[in-house]
Write a protein that holds these residues in place. Structure first.
Motif, mmCIF file in Angstrom:
data_model
loop_
_atom_site.group_PDB
_atom_site.id
_atom_site.type_symbol
_atom_site.label_atom_id
_atom_site.label_comp_id
_atom_site.label_asym_id
_atom_site.label_seq_id
_atom_site.Cartn_x
_atom_site.Cartn_y
_atom_site.Cartn_z
ATOM 1 N N GLN A 1 0.450 -1.629 0.568
ATOM 2 C CA GLN A 1 -0.322 -0.055 -0.433
ATOM 3 C C GLN A 1 0.826 1.826 -0.124
ATOM 4 N N GLY A 2 0.645 1.916 -0.349
ATOM 5 C CA GLY A 2 0.814 3.574 -0.184
ATOM 6 C C GLY A 2 0.083 5.078 -0.511
ATOM 7 N N PRO A 3 0.305 6.156 -0.076
ATOM 8 C CA PRO A 3 -0.323 6.722 -0.460
ATOM 9 C C PRO A 3 -1.840 6.792 -0.691
ATOM 10 N N GLY A 4 -2.861 6.715 -0.181
ATOM 11 C CA GLY A 4 -4.111 7.010 -0.860
ATOM 12 C C GLY A 4 -4.545 5.594 -1.657
ATOM 13 N N THR A 5 -3.141 4.510 -1.894
ATOM 14 C CA THR A 5 -3.955 3.179 -2.426
ATOM 15 C C THR A 5 -4.461 1.912 -1.456
ATOM 16 N N ARG A 6 -5.103 1.441 -2.271
ATOM 17 C CA ARG A 6 -5.799 -0.123 -1.721
ATOM 18 C C ARG A 6 -5.344 -0.759 -1.312
ATOM 19 N N GLY A 7 -3.941 -1.289 -2.194
ATOM 20 C CA GLY A 7 -2.884 -1.948 -1.712
ATOM 21 C C GLY A 7 -2.507 -3.484 -2.976
ATOM 22 N N LEU A 8 -1.711 -3.279 -3.875
ATOM 23 C CA LEU A 8 -1.205 -4.200 -4.616
ATOM 24 C C LEU A 8 -1.539 -5.433 -4.796
ATOM 25 N N ASP A 9 -1.651 -6.006 -3.753
ATOM 26 C CA ASP A 9 -2.934 -7.663 -3.526
ATOM 27 C C ASP A 9 -4.083 -7.914 -3.488
ATOM 28 N N PHE A 10 -3.962 -6.700 -2.797
ATOM 29 C CA PHE A 10 -6.269 -6.610 -2.922
ATOM 30 C C PHE A 10 -7.053 -5.785 -4.480
ATOM 31 N N THR A 11 -5.648 -5.589 -5.201
ATOM 32 C CA THR A 11 -6.210 -5.014 -6.380
ATOM 33 C C THR A 11 -6.368 -6.209 -6.884
ATOM 34 N N TYR A 12 -5.234 -7.105 -7.229
ATOM 35 C CA TYR A 12 -5.009 -8.193 -7.245
ATOM 36 C C TYR A 12 -6.217 -8.848 -7.510
ATOM 37 N N TRP A 13 -6.236 -9.491 -5.810
ATOM 38 C CA TRP A 13 -7.376 -10.299 -5.346
ATOM 39 C C TRP A 13 -8.875 -10.058 -6.014
ATOM 40 N N SER A 14 -8.964 -8.359 -6.294
ATOM 41 C CA SER A 14 -9.969 -8.547 -6.396
ATOM 42 C C SER A 14 -9.997 -8.754 -7.606
ATOM 43 N N MET A 15 -9.743 -9.153 -8.600
ATOM 44 C CA MET A 15 -9.381 -9.684 -9.710
ATOM 45 C C MET A 15 -10.156 -11.198 -9.727
#
Length: 198
Positions: free
Chosen positions: A25-39
């Motif tokens: 995660q970075g400032p204001g982001t959901r997180g890379l893994d969350f993005t990938y799992w969301s797909m």
């Protein structure tokens, strides 16, 4: 504050998935893994449930078997996930969204090496030195398994992270331009592969 470091447990998989995501995660982001799992999540499914299943899978590099946690008063405060890097096949790469392949292009160059994939502390436990403790624990694991180096990836714009790694003897060995995906923790700059000789 007293703490212990121990192997992660399968029954902690949901919480472990949340912590792994915090590492990306970075400032204001959901997180890379969350993005990938969301797909991969079906309509209305909690993306962390996808992450939980991944962490529970003992054959997956993201398995709880490759994680160690720092526990304070029976609460997981921090996590580190380390495993041996490998070169992904063209078929494996094709399953990864193009914007996120940059990380795998870097780790594809270090097959057989000890790789620190994720290190994170819960927000309420940050600033207490637990990141340093978990980083040292990872280094100690690599030494105990007779690896001659530890590798990790960091965004060059992540000044606190880069500062921690360089203070501990990590140095850049390769970098690639960051992609412009909005869920990248940092925008612009480079994604850097770091190495520490043991």
């Amino acid at each position: 504050m007293d703490y212990i470091i121990r192997p992660a447990k399968k029954e902690e998989a949901y919480e472990l998935a949340q912590l792994v995501n915090q590492a990306g995660q970075g400032p204001g982001t959901r997180g890379l893994d969350f993005t990938y799992w969301s797909m991969a999540a079906k309509d209305g499914q909690d993306p962390y449930e996808i992450g939980q299943k991944t962490v529970e899978d003992e054959n997956d590099p993201y398995s709880y078997n490759n994680m160690r946690v720092l526990e304070v008063d029976n609460d997981i405060a921090a996590l580190a996930m380390c495993f041996e890097a490998w070169t992904r096949t063209a078929e494996e790469m094709a399953k990864i969204p193009t914007e996120f392949q940059v990380f795998k292009h870097l780790t594809n160059e270090i097959p057989g090496e000890f790789y620190l994939d994720s290190i994170a502390a819960k927000p309420e436990y940050r600033g207490k030195g637990y990141g340093q403790i978990m980083l040292q624990d990872c280094i100690d694991q690599a030494k105990s398994k007779n690896y001659n180096a530890v590798y990790l990836i960091a965004f060059d714009k992540n000044a606190p992270g880069v500062g921690l790694y360089e203070k501990n003897g990590f140095y850049p060995v390769r970098d690639l331009p960051n992609t412009d995906h909005p869920d990248m923790p940092y925008q612009g700059g480079k994604i850097v592969l770091y190495k520490k000789d043991l």
